[in-house]
Design an enzyme around this catalytic site. Structure first.
Site, PDB file in Angstrom:
ATOM      1  N   GLY A  22       0.794  -1.141  -0.072  1.00 61.41           N
ATOM      2  CA  GLY A  22      -0.133  -0.100  -0.034  1.00 61.41           C
ATOM      3  C   GLY A  22       0.971   1.291  -0.081  1.00 61.41           C
ATOM      4  O   GLY A  22       1.946   1.253  -0.053  1.00 61.41           O
ATOM      5  N   ARG A  31      -1.913  -9.347  -2.378  1.00 59.65           N
ATOM      6  CA  ARG A  31      -1.458  -9.705  -3.701  1.00 59.65           C
ATOM      7  C   ARG A  31      -0.021  -9.371  -3.928  1.00 59.65           C
ATOM      8  O   ARG A  31       0.417  -8.334  -3.325  1.00 59.65           O
ATOM      9  CB  ARG A  31      -2.449  -9.186  -4.955  1.00 59.65           C
ATOM     10  N   TYR A  38     -14.836   3.102   8.675  1.00 63.87           N
ATOM     11  CA  TYR A  38     -13.611   3.289   8.733  1.00 63.87           C
ATOM     12  C   TYR A  38     -13.117   3.786  10.334  1.00 63.87           C
ATOM     13  O   TYR A  38     -12.446   3.355  10.940  1.00 63.87           O
ATOM     14  CB  TYR A  38     -12.874   3.949   7.957  1.00 63.87           C
TER      15      TYR A  38
HETATM   16  N1  SER Z   1      -6.086   8.940   4.804  1.00 63.82           N
HETATM   17  C1  SER Z   1      -7.275   8.155   5.401  1.00 63.82           C
HETATM   18  C2  SER Z   1      -8.621   8.489   4.891  1.00 63.82           C
HETATM   19  O1  SER Z   1      -8.465   9.343   4.093  1.00 63.82           O
HETATM   20  C3  SER Z   1      -7.427   8.946   6.805  1.00 63.82           C
HETATM   21  O2  SER Z   1      -7.020   8.246   7.692  1.00 63.82           O
HETATM   22  O3  SER Z   1      -9.255   7.616   4.979  1.00 63.82           O
END
Ligand code: SER
Length: 312
Positions: free
Chosen positions: A9, A34, A137
């Site tokens: 990532g 992957r 999230y």
């Molecule tokens: N960069 C992340 C997002 O935008 C924030 O932790 O989801």
């Protein structure tokens, strides 16, 4: 040996390089769901929702530290709420369980500015206090922080965490976040393209240049355990800007660069996050100090991307 999850990532790719430099290339095992070209000397496919496979790798490679970066970010998470919860929580619990069972020395877990929600102080996000996120999230990061603290207190897992703002670097692209625009804008600028900005012009978010983020992570992980007094997650801050401000910063170097505003659902997410966050505890406890401001970052981003696009 160190194991990194999500090593392909935006942050993992750069962190793998930094850890190889610090500890030696043969001391870092990169893993991801992957294969990727940047994978180093030691790479294994790993879906961290598979705790059995994680445990196997930890034993096989004599892993002593885990950097757990695999996660679904804020914007993508809103499209797939339940899988996001299952992946973000399931993988963390697997990491913490394996760490407690195998005596892993240290775990790194990135939390996020997404832990805040519109009920919090949206001018300066506090270290402690109301955390009422509106994204899956964000919810998973709040719960994740609490699980880290729980495993530290109940099972002695030395887990350390920072709440990362939007991270901006020239070497890798982010994916699925709300802050991604702040990387994409530089790519448009050097390619001479008009940038379509999905965040409204005055919407500020906390951000950080990749090099500062790397220093923060390495410094936190290198600090003596007694200095880590917060086991949920530390706020770390560097700069904070709106699209209008980053646009102006780029225009100082590239006066012809053009931008149009087309706010979408990510603007609502941005509006639920604070403009800035209070990182005084990280500064006091383990000496956090950022180096880059917006204009310094703009300079290095534009220099480096211009070279990259010239080569292509
Ligand atoms: N960069 C992340 C997002 O935008 C924030 O932790 O989801």
């Amino acid at each position: 040996m160190i194991l990194i999850t999500g090593a392909g990532g935006q942050i993992g790719t750069v962190l793998a390089k930094a850890l190889r430099k610090k500890h030696g290339a043969d001391q870092v095992l990169t893993t991801d769901i992957r294969h990727n070209d940047l994978a180093g000397q030691f790479f294994e496919i790993l879906d961290v929702t598979d705790g059995v496979r994680l445990l196997e790798l930890v034993k096989e490679y004599n892993i002593t530290q885990i950097y757990h970066l695999a996660s679904i970010l804020s914007a993508k998470g809103e499209k797939h709420p339940i899988p996001t919860w299952e992946i973000n929580m399931g993988t963390l619990l697997n990491v913490l369980e394996v760490a407690s069972k195998t005596g892993i020395e240290k775990v790194f877990y990135p939390s996020s500015i997404a832990i805040y929600g519109s009920e919090t102080n949206l001018t300066l996000g506090p270290q402690f206090g109301a955390q009422l996120p509106t994204t899956v999230y964000g919810i998973s990061k709040v719960a994740g922080e609490l699980w880290c603290d729980y495993y530290f207190k109940h099972f002695g897992v030395d887990v350390r965490s920072v709440r990362l703002p939007g991270i901006i670097g020239s070497g890798t692209l982010p994916g699925g976040g709300t802050t991604d625009y702040a990387v994409e804008i530089y790519h448009s600028a050097v390619q001479g393209k008009v940038f379509e900005c999905y965040i409204s012009e005055d919407e500020k978010m906390p951000m950080m240049y990749m090099k500062d983020a790397m220093r923060a992570i390495l410094q936190l992980m290198g600090a003596p355990s007694k200095d880590i007094k917060i086991r949920q997650s530390y706020n770390i801050a560097s700069m904070s800007f709106s699209p209008k401000e980053i646009y102006a910063s780029i225009k100082k170097v590239l006066p012809d660069f053009e931008l149009v505003y087309k706010p979408d659902f990510r603007d609502r997410i941005a509006k639920s996050w604070p403009d800035e966050i209070d990182d005084s505890r990280a500064r006091e406890d383990w000496g956090w100090q950022p180096k880059y401001d917006l204009d310094a970052m703009t300079k290095v981003m534009l220099d480096s991307l211009s070279k990259q696009y010239l080569i292509k």
